[in-house]
Design an enzyme around this catalytic site. Structure first.
Site, PDB file in Angstrom:
ATOM      1  N   CYS A  31       1.031  -1.134  -0.046  1.00  0.00           N
ATOM      2  CA  CYS A  31      -0.109   0.026   0.241  1.00  0.00           C
ATOM      3  C   CYS A  31       0.885   1.256   0.101  1.00  0.00           C
ATOM      4  O   CYS A  31       1.687   1.606   0.832  1.00  0.00           O
ATOM      5  CB  CYS A  31      -0.894   0.042   1.206  1.00  0.00           C
ATOM      6  SG  CYS A  31      -1.999   1.616   1.430  1.00  0.00           S
TER       7      CYS A  31
ATOM      8  N   ARG B 115       0.072   4.980   3.068  1.00  0.00           N
ATOM      9  CA  ARG B 115       0.212   4.508   4.418  1.00  0.00           C
ATOM     10  C   ARG B 115       0.278   5.884   5.451  1.00  0.00           C
ATOM     11  O   ARG B 115       0.411   5.568   6.625  1.00  0.00           O
ATOM     12  CB  ARG B 115       0.970   3.571   4.488  1.00  0.00           C
ATOM     13  CG  ARG B 115       0.332   2.274   4.216  1.00  0.00           C
ATOM     14  CD  ARG B 115       1.525   0.903   4.606  1.00  0.00           C
ATOM     15  NE  ARG B 115       2.559   0.796   3.580  1.00  0.00           N
ATOM     16  CZ  ARG B 115       3.636   0.197   3.627  1.00  0.00           C
ATOM     17  NH1 ARG B 115       3.920  -0.442   4.717  1.00  0.00           N
ATOM     18  NH2 ARG B 115       4.525   0.071   2.287  1.00  0.00           N
TER      19      ARG B 115
ATOM     20  N   TRP C 187      -9.053   5.507   0.150  1.00  0.00           N
ATOM     21  CA  TRP C 187      -9.627   6.163  -0.971  1.00  0.00           C
ATOM     22  C   TRP C 187      -8.736   5.738  -2.426  1.00  0.00           C
ATOM     23  O   TRP C 187      -7.604   5.222  -2.192  1.00  0.00           O
ATOM     24  CB  TRP C 187      -9.760   7.686  -0.889  1.00  0.00           C
ATOM     25  CG  TRP C 187      -8.292   8.371  -0.425  1.00  0.00           C
ATOM     26  CD1 TRP C 187      -7.134   8.528  -1.310  1.00  0.00           C
ATOM     27  CD2 TRP C 187      -8.217   8.930   0.872  1.00  0.00           C
ATOM     28  NE1 TRP C 187      -6.249   9.144  -0.507  1.00  0.00           N
ATOM     29  CE2 TRP C 187      -6.990   9.649   0.562  1.00  0.00           C
ATOM     30  CE3 TRP C 187      -8.974   9.120   1.838  1.00  0.00           C
ATOM     31  CZ2 TRP C 187      -6.154  10.028   1.705  1.00  0.00           C
ATOM     32  CZ3 TRP C 187      -8.271   9.759   3.030  1.00  0.00           C
ATOM     33  CH2 TRP C 187      -6.787  10.178   2.952  1.00  0.00           C
TER      34      TRP C 187
ATOM     35  N   GLU D 296      -5.213   3.257 -10.165  1.00  0.00           N
ATOM     36  CA  GLU D 296      -5.998   2.076  -9.793  1.00  0.00           C
ATOM     37  C   GLU D 296      -6.912   1.909 -10.982  1.00  0.00           C
ATOM     38  O   GLU D 296      -7.129   0.876 -11.389  1.00  0.00           O
ATOM     39  CB  GLU D 296      -6.492   1.974  -8.516  1.00  0.00           C
ATOM     40  CG  GLU D 296      -5.495   2.137  -7.495  1.00  0.00           C
ATOM     41  CD  GLU D 296      -5.854   1.955  -6.208  1.00  0.00           C
ATOM     42  OE1 GLU D 296      -6.295   2.849  -5.355  1.00  0.00           O
ATOM     43  OE2 GLU D 296      -6.121   0.802  -5.781  1.00  0.00           O
TER      44      GLU D 296
HETATM   45  N1  ARG Z   1      -6.584  -1.531  -6.852  1.00  0.00           N
HETATM   46  C1  ARG Z   1      -8.245  -1.927  -6.124  1.00  0.00           C
HETATM   47  C2  ARG Z   1      -9.358  -1.461  -6.995  1.00  0.00           C
HETATM   48  O1  ARG Z   1      -8.861  -0.787  -8.083  1.00  0.00           O
HETATM   49  C3  ARG Z   1      -8.256  -1.488  -4.739  1.00  0.00           C
HETATM   50  C4  ARG Z   1      -7.033  -1.557  -3.832  1.00  0.00           C
HETATM   51  C5  ARG Z   1      -7.367  -0.738  -2.782  1.00  0.00           C
HETATM   52  N2  ARG Z   1      -6.887   0.540  -3.154  1.00  0.00           N
HETATM   53  C6  ARG Z   1      -7.112   1.771  -2.164  1.00  0.00           C
HETATM   54  N3  ARG Z   1      -6.827   3.000  -2.868  1.00  0.00           N
HETATM   55  N4  ARG Z   1      -7.074   1.540  -0.945  1.00  0.00           N
HETATM   56  O2  ARG Z   1     -10.456  -1.390  -6.976  1.00  0.00           O
END
Ligand code: ARG
Length: 388
Positions: free
Chosen positions: A84, A87, A258, A263
């Site tokens: 992560c 953090r 968030w 992602e």
């Molecule tokens: N990568 C994943 C997604 O696209 C989520 C993983 C956790 N991501 C976060 N920003 N807490 O849904």
């Protein structure tokens, strides 16, 4: 290796939940309790609490965390999550203590509450809801969905997929349990939550629309992109990882932070085994897609990621970008070092999936040691080899 002592309930046959047969590992419990007291000097000496826990484990095979231990443990599990990048704010995690809930339906309902309080009208709050732990002879409930919000993936007759390819199996499972997809199937149909306990009826619950905050994706300069009907949810809430604190496993403990834009824009929308949007968007952008050397994919990726960040900002929904988050991560690393702690990090996950070399996190190596408390995938893998 010495055999793990089995609990008094050893004789009760259990299916598929090997962890709940074992008594708590006292070394791991001690280590956690000592850390809790060491990092919170106002708690005073730890000896009394150690004796209390040892007695409880001797009598029952397990022990119950105090609310303070649970909160600290969940926050440290985030702090120790090597994959992560986000953090820096680990201390701000809101911990909902629902350890007394074991009923699948009640758990599904509280997951809905979790989503509402995490979405917070767009100002996303990092939160975790902790449900009942595994206990000797008494398996805990588990959430089948990988995240609380998942879009269905429907396999068509030609093998093509409408929706999120990643969730094809979950979609089939839901349908097999009686879920009826909407009359007009779409690429962003929200799947129901499935909660199981091996000695109870599983529960399948639809997420009400007011629990699923979503953002419609538009591009600041390409008006046609909004017409594609792309959208994504605001809250990424991982729901199939096991939280392990001081030797106790909490298999149902959904947590969220968030989003970082990449992602969604560089993985969920772009991966060939997810929405696979690059070829279509490349053509719509009028790019020369005849050779990878024109870098058409790279150009689409940038615009798609601009669209994601632009749309979340315009909708007033929290999101971060990979440049900002890389710098924040290095700030976090520095703070951890100053506190005399190592910060475990997995380079292959920390480095963002686009523009890697122009983010600050690219240019160094990290401590790869695994620490507990932590979050683990699955029931059996991820028994931590290294304790603090
Ligand atoms: N990568 C994943 C997604 O696209 C989520 C993983 C956790 N991501 C976060 N920003 N807490 O849904």
């Amino acid at each position: 290796m010495a055999p793990v002592p089995l609990c008094p309930a050893e004789a009760i046959p259990l299916r598929g939940t090997p962890r709940c047969e074992n008594t708590v590992d006292l070394a791991e419990a001690d280590d956690f309790l000592r850390r809790h007291h060491a990092e919170n000097p106002e708690l005073g000496p730890v000896e009394h609490r150690l004796a209390e826990v040892h007695a409880e484990v001797a009598a029952t095979g397990t022990y119950r965390h105090t609310p303070e231990e649970l909160t600290f443990g969940a926050r440290v599990a985030w702090r120790n999550s090597a994959r992560c990048i986000g953090r820096l704010y680990w201390r701000s995690l809101k911990v909902r203590d629902l350890r007394d809930l074991r009923d699948p339906k009640e758990i599904a309902d509280e997951c809905v509450e979790h989503l509402k309080l995490a979405a917070n009208g767009g100002k996303v709050r990092p939160a975790i809801t902790v449900f009942a732990p595994d206990e000797p002879g008494r398996p805990a409930p588990r959430i089948r969905n990988e995240q609380l919000i998942r879009y269905a993936g429907y396999v068509g007759p030609d093998g093509g997929v409408l929706g999120d390819r990643r969730n094809v199996e979950l979609t089939d499972l839901a349908v097999g349990m009686g879920w009826r997809p909407p009359a007009r199937r779409g690429p962003f149909d929200v799947l129901p939550l499935i909660v199981e306990r091996e000695d109870a009826e599983p529960s399948m619950v639809e997420l009400p629309p007011d629990a699923v905050l979503e953002v419609h994706i538009a591009h600041p300069e390409l008006p046609w992109l909004a017409e594609l009907g792309l959208r994504w949810h605001a809250v990424p809430a991982i729901s199939n990882m096991r939280l392990r604190i001081g030797g106790i496993d909490y298999p149902a403990a959904p947590f969220n932070g968030w989003y970082m834009g990449t992602e969604i824009g560089a993985r969920n929308f772009a991966d060939a085994d997810r929405y696979d949007l690059l070829p279509y968007l490349g053509r719509r952008m009028g790019l020369d897609t005849s050779s990878v050397r024109t870098l058409w994919k790279d150009r689409v990726l940038v615009e798609l990621n601009r669209a994601v960040l632009h749309s979340f900002s315009a909708a007033g929904v929290t999101i971060t970008d990979h440049h900002t988050e890389s710098d924040r991560f290095l700030t976090h690393l520095k703070k951890e070092e100053e506190a005399g702690r190592s910060c475990p990090a997995d380079w292959t996950w920390i480095v963002p999936p686009m523009s890697s070399g122009i983010t600050s996190v690219f240019h160094r190596y990290y401590d790869k040691r695994e620490l507990v408390p932590n979050f683990f995938a699955g029931d059996t893998e991820g028994v931590c080899p290294v304790i603090h």
